[in-house]
Design a protein around this motif. Structure first.
Motif, PDB file in Angstrom:
ATOM      1  N   GLY A 415      -6.349   2.109 -10.869  1.00 26.05           N
ATOM      2  CA  GLY A 415      -6.718   0.747 -10.526  1.00 26.05           C
ATOM      3  C   GLY A 415      -8.176   0.427 -10.751  1.00 26.05           C
ATOM      4  O   GLY A 415      -8.746  -0.432 -10.077  1.00 26.05           O
ATOM      5  N   ASN A 668       0.156  -3.519  -8.259  1.00 28.05           N
ATOM      6  CA  ASN A 668       0.443  -2.979  -6.931  1.00 28.05           C
ATOM      7  C   ASN A 668       1.936  -2.995  -6.634  1.00 28.05           C
ATOM      8  O   ASN A 668       2.351  -2.748  -5.505  1.00 28.05           O
ATOM      9  CB  ASN A 668      -0.314  -3.768  -5.852  1.00 28.05           C
ATOM     10  CG  ASN A 668       0.188  -5.190  -5.716  1.00 28.05           C
ATOM     11  OD1 ASN A 668       0.671  -5.774  -6.684  1.00 28.05           O
ATOM     12  ND2 ASN A 668       0.083  -5.764  -4.525  1.00 28.05           N
ATOM     13  N   LYS A 689      -2.640   4.388  -6.531  1.00 25.15           N
ATOM     14  CA  LYS A 689      -4.012   3.969  -6.260  1.00 25.15           C
ATOM     15  C   LYS A 689      -4.208   3.496  -4.824  1.00 25.15           C
ATOM     16  O   LYS A 689      -5.324   3.533  -4.290  1.00 25.15           O
ATOM     17  CB  LYS A 689      -4.444   2.887  -7.238  1.00 25.15           C
ATOM     18  CG  LYS A 689      -3.642   1.609  -7.208  1.00 25.15           C
ATOM     19  CD  LYS A 689      -4.109   0.658  -8.303  1.00 25.15           C
ATOM     20  CE  LYS A 689      -3.466  -0.706  -8.198  1.00 25.15           C
ATOM     21  NZ  LYS A 689      -1.992  -0.651  -8.297  1.00 25.15           N
ATOM     22  N   GLU A 690      -3.096   3.096  -4.151  1.00 22.36           N
ATOM     23  CA  GLU A 690      -3.195   2.647  -2.760  1.00 22.36           C
ATOM     24  C   GLU A 690      -3.065   3.788  -1.757  1.00 22.36           C
ATOM     25  O   GLU A 690      -3.302   3.586  -0.560  1.00 22.36           O
ATOM     26  CB  GLU A 690      -2.102   1.611  -2.465  1.00 22.36           C
ATOM     27  CG  GLU A 690      -2.241   0.314  -3.229  1.00 22.36           C
ATOM     28  CD  GLU A 690      -1.639   0.370  -4.622  1.00 22.36           C
ATOM     29  OE1 GLU A 690      -1.781  -0.601  -5.383  1.00 22.36           O
ATOM     30  OE2 GLU A 690      -1.027   1.407  -4.956  1.00 22.36           O
ATOM     31  N   GLY A 691      -2.662   4.974  -2.192  1.00 22.17           N
ATOM     32  CA  GLY A 691      -2.446   6.095  -1.281  1.00 22.17           C
ATOM     33  C   GLY A 691      -1.307   6.965  -1.772  1.00 22.17           C
ATOM     34  O   GLY A 691      -1.293   7.384  -2.933  1.00 22.17           O
ATOM     35  N   PRO A 708       2.280   3.110   1.462  1.00 22.59           N
ATOM     36  CA  PRO A 708       0.944   2.780   1.962  1.00 22.59           C
ATOM     37  C   PRO A 708       0.708   1.274   1.984  1.00 22.59           C
ATOM     38  O   PRO A 708       1.472   0.493   1.401  1.00 22.59           O
ATOM     39  CB  PRO A 708       0.016   3.461   0.959  1.00 22.59           C
ATOM     40  CG  PRO A 708       0.790   3.430  -0.320  1.00 22.59           C
ATOM     41  CD  PRO A 708       2.234   3.582   0.071  1.00 22.59           C
ATOM     42  N   GLU A 709      -0.364   0.891   2.609  1.00 22.51           N
ATOM     43  CA  GLU A 709      -0.726  -0.518   2.686  1.00 22.51           C
ATOM     44  C   GLU A 709      -1.228  -1.008   1.328  1.00 22.51           C
ATOM     45  O   GLU A 709      -1.860  -0.274   0.581  1.00 22.51           O
ATOM     46  CB  GLU A 709      -1.818  -0.710   3.738  1.00 22.51           C
ATOM     47  CG  GLU A 709      -2.141  -2.169   4.035  1.00 22.51           C
ATOM     48  CD  GLU A 709      -3.111  -2.327   5.180  1.00 22.51           C
ATOM     49  OE1 GLU A 709      -3.538  -3.461   5.433  1.00 22.51           O
ATOM     50  OE2 GLU A 709      -3.442  -1.303   5.822  1.00 22.51           O
ATOM     51  N   GLY A 710      -0.908  -2.261   1.031  1.00 26.56           N
ATOM     52  CA  GLY A 710      -1.443  -2.885  -0.174  1.00 26.56           C
ATOM     53  C   GLY A 710      -0.539  -2.847  -1.376  1.00 26.56           C
ATOM     54  O   GLY A 710      -0.954  -3.247  -2.469  1.00 26.56           O
ATOM     55  N   CYS A 711       0.683  -2.372  -1.211  1.00 27.40           N
ATOM     56  CA  CYS A 711       1.582  -2.316  -2.367  1.00 27.40           C
ATOM     57  C   CYS A 711       2.984  -2.765  -1.982  1.00 27.40           C
ATOM     58  O   CYS A 711       3.328  -2.831  -0.799  1.00 27.40           O
ATOM     59  CB  CYS A 711       1.612  -0.916  -2.970  1.00 27.40           C
ATOM     60  SG  CYS A 711       2.375   0.339  -1.937  1.00 27.40           S
ATOM     61  N   ALA A 729       3.328  -1.747   4.816  1.00 29.04           N
ATOM     62  CA  ALA A 729       3.145  -0.306   4.986  1.00 29.04           C
ATOM     63  C   ALA A 729       4.007   0.187   6.136  1.00 29.04           C
ATOM     64  O   ALA A 729       4.211  -0.509   7.135  1.00 29.04           O
ATOM     65  CB  ALA A 729       1.675   0.008   5.258  1.00 29.04           C
TER      66      ALA A 729
END
Length: 738
Positions: A415, A668, A689-691, A708-711, A729
């Protein structure tokens, strides 16, 4: 001689049995291997920075030097980004008060504040309050011009600019692992894994002494198996009379070879023994097997192999209920790790050099297994051609076309748009250069370049294409490059540039179908023969998988391709080369997971069944054991550890069984399309890339996923038309089978 061969056969059989019980192929994960602790180094909350691509340029020179010292047959086609021993780093600052700034790097570093050269000592200075223009000039003799900073809130490399000529400025390159001021980025980074022998076989007039020693009588010799095929140094204690001769290799045959002219690595000089004894450490070699032969008698103890490993974090996890699949995955991961030294390298035994295709296809697995973005970027840099490229810079005409494939993979995985901005000038120059050398149809020819190396899609070219004609697969790669160039131009907010590359792509796609699509057989033909006129109507796999990867192969003809065309290509399953990572990604993209794994079992499984612990550059199935080792007409020319062939099984697991994919437009958004085949369960952790996306997939009963958060993650089940879309998440349960 017959007795020797019989003993060798027993040894290989024993090795195979030991292999079958082994779970860890990577020395860094093997509980029987000791990782030698390194001296602790001071770490800063910052990291070294340098001009983009220069670390790769210096690393490449290091690899070339190591290769020349150790390997018999080495050489490069083409030219690469040149190293530079001079760099400037600048930044405009505004400080509320006087502040202290420290730095470290090569010895010759000069600081200018507002254009005035500063007289400093100890690599530190007091910066004045208010606005200032800072400029560091770094000059080196034969090392990377780089710098690391501490203090005054100026440590972030992304806030600096760097230049090699004080005219063209860009964002510096850096990596989190280079945060130790006392260790320059181009200094050795490897860690040491201390490996004890798995087996010692007395071949003649010798007896074992414990687990890591042997007594060798007059004209006696032994064969030692360390199981792990790595680069490193053999060490042991020895006393006796006369000399001891040490031979090493990837196979027992190579380690027992007495004709030095047949070897891929320079032979080790005989060692003169003494009655008092002492420690012997041999020069670095790539090996799994070692033979020790003594003319008068010796006592050998404390045998060990100190392997050099690139430090990695094992980020991706994968385990199933089938240990055979697990071992294939672990062996693949170890193959890639063995080949990971500064770059994803070619064969560590045969040349130890970075090659564009090898380095970039390796990122398909390496970016998930280890997440070392800098190693991937080093490969991108060597694939991108030198500044202001000329035809004479071309070595292999299609190899620079792998660079943008790697850049897009890098952007999706990490990312980070910064990488494309750092290399922006070289990306544009590469695309414009290819657009300038094509013929009236927009095709790039295989006869470009000083050395006339020609197209090199891999070594499984029994069905073509011709090396120096006009190959369809290379034109599809060029099309994909134009499309990817437009993709990045859009991200850079340069619409005119994006439109230019899209137009080139549209025109080229039209010509590709006009000249290379066979409407009767519903596949791409090879292209033209070496005369650039005669049509080569043969079919090979290269244009087909690049067509799928570039989204131009018509989906309605997938069934015909996978059911009728590929299975009937001559030598398709018998000769398998290092392009298979790309091809198996195409299999996964086309949803052909069973066919993908049938191919893995038949080729990669067969190699593992033969007792190997790493995958080779080229498979010659159904050939004799001696023939399997031959390459370039040399008896041991084949590299039995080749990073690129560690990729197919990982792709088969990640993109095949798990069905992982990522949207290139909404990066994402991820998709999981499980295809467990005969497996009852898969437990996996996928770095994004988010975890991490963590899963416990069960063929029956409940499955679990944690995102994870953000996807956003969409799970597509065969039994349900509508995907399960997860946007927050947390942990979720679902069933694969209703």
């Amino acid at each position: 001689m017959n007795k020797r061969l019989k003993l060798l056969s027993i040894f290989i059989t024993a090795s195979l049995c030991c292999y079958a019980q082994t779970k860890e192929f990577d020395p860094s994960l093997d509980p029987n291997v000791t990782i030698v602790s390194r001296q602790p180094q001071e770490e800063w909350n910052s990291r070294y920075m340098w001009y983009p691509g220069q670390l790769a340029a210096f690393y490449q020179q290091q690899c070339a030097r190591i290769s020349k010292e150790r390997c018999v047959n080495v050489g490069y086609p083409g030219k690469f980004f040149a190293k530079n021993n001079h760099a400037w780093f600048r930044k405009e600052v505004r400080l509320k008060k006087e502040s202290s700034l420290c730095w470290e790097g090569p010895s010759d570093i000069v600081l200018y504040i507002n254009g005035v050269k500063q007289s400093v000592s100890g690599k530190q200075a007091i910066l004045p309050a208010g606005r200032s223009s800072l400029l560091f000039e770094v000059t080196t003799d034969d090392s990377l011009p780089c710098i690391i900073l501490k203090g005054a809130g100026l440590e972030n490399p992304d806030e600096w600019q760097v230049s090699m000529d004080k005219e063209h400025w860009t964002i510096p390159e850096s990596a989190v692992m280079y945060n130790k001021p006392g260790v320059l980025p181009d200094a050795p980074q490897d860690m040491t894994a201390r490996i004890k022998p798995l087996q010692i076989l007395p071949m003649r007039n010798a007896e074992m002494q414990g687990k890591d020693g042997v007594s060798i009588g007059k004209n006696g010799y032994v064969l030692v198996d360390f199981f792990h095929l790595e680069m490193g140094a053999l060490t042991f204690q020895a006393k006796g009379k006369g000399t001891i001769t040490v031979r090493v290799g990837e196979t027992p045959e190579e380690a027992l070879e007495r004709d030095d002219k047949k070897l891929e690595q320079y032979p080790l000089a005989p060692i003169t023994l003494s009655e008092e004894g002492g420690t012997i450490t041999l020069p670095e070699r790539a090996l799994r097997y070692v033979s020790l032969e003594c003319d008068k008698g010796a006592e050998i103890t404390s045998l060990r192999f100190d392997a050099s490993l690139w430090p990695v974090e094992h980020q991706m996890q994968f385990e199933t209920d089938d240990d055979y699949v697990n071992n294939l995955f672990k062996m693949s991961s170890a193959t890639l790790h063995t080949s990971m030294h500064r770059f994803y390298l070619d064969g560590v035994k045969r040349d130890f050099l970075p090659w564009s295709m090898d380095a970039l296809v390796s990122t398909l697995a390496g970016d998930y297994l280890f997440g070392d973005q800098q190693v991937s970027k080093n490969g991108i840099s060597i694939a991108l051609m030198p500044l202001d490229p000329q035809k004479s810079d071309i070595g292999i005409p299609d190899y620079p076309l792998h660079a943008l494939f790697g850049l897009k993979q890098n952007y999706l995985r990490f990312g980070d748009l910064t990488t494309s901005l750092q290399y922006k000038d070289r990306i544009i120059q590469l695309l414009d250069f290819y657009a300038s050398i094509v013929d009236e149809n927009g095709f790039v020819h295989g006869n470009y370049g000083d050395r006339q190396f020609g197209y090199t899609p891999g070594w499984s070219t029994y069905n073509g294409p011709a090396r120096k004609g006009v190959a369809a697969y290379a034109q599809i790669m060029l099309y994909y490059n134009y499309v990817t160039g437009a993709y990045f131009a859009d991200l850079w907010k340069e619409s005119a540039l994006a439109d230019r590359y899209r137009k080139l792509a549209r025109n080229l796609k039209k010509k590709i179908f006009e000249h290379f699509w066979d409407d009767d057989r519903k596949v791409f033909i090879n292209g033209t023969m070496n005369d650039n006129v005669t049509v080569d109507k043969r079919i090979s796999h290269h244009a087909q998988y690049w067509g799928i990867l570039a989204d131009i192969f018509p989906k309605e003809h997938y069934d015909n391709l996978f059911e009728n065309v590929l299975p009937n290509l001559p030598n398709y399953y018998e000769v398998v080369s290092y392009e298979k990572g790309y091809e198996f990604l195409a299999y996964a993209k086309a949803g052909r997971i069973k066919e993908l794994w049938d191919h893995i079992y038949g080729v990669f499984g067969d190699w593992m069944d033969q007792g190997h612990t790493r995958f080779p550059e080229n498979f010659m199935l159904n050939a004799s054991r001696a023939r399997q080792l031959v390459f370039y007409t040399r008896p041991y020319g084949l590299s039995l550890c080749h990073g690129a062939n560690g990729i197919p099984v990982v792709v088969g697991a990640l993109n095949g069984l798990i069905g992982f994919s990522q949207s290139s437009m909404k990066t994402n958004e991820y998709t999981i399309r499980p295809e467990l085949l005969h497996l009852k369960w898969i437990h996996s952790r996928i770095p994004v890339k988010e975890g991490y996306i963590t899963m416990k997939l069960n063929a029956e009963g409940e499955s679990i996923i944690d995102i994870p958060e953000g996807c956003t993650v969409s799970i597509i089940k065969k039994s349900c038309r509508k995907p399960l879309v997860l946007k927050k998440a947390g942990e979720y349960t679902f069933k694969l089978a209703d």
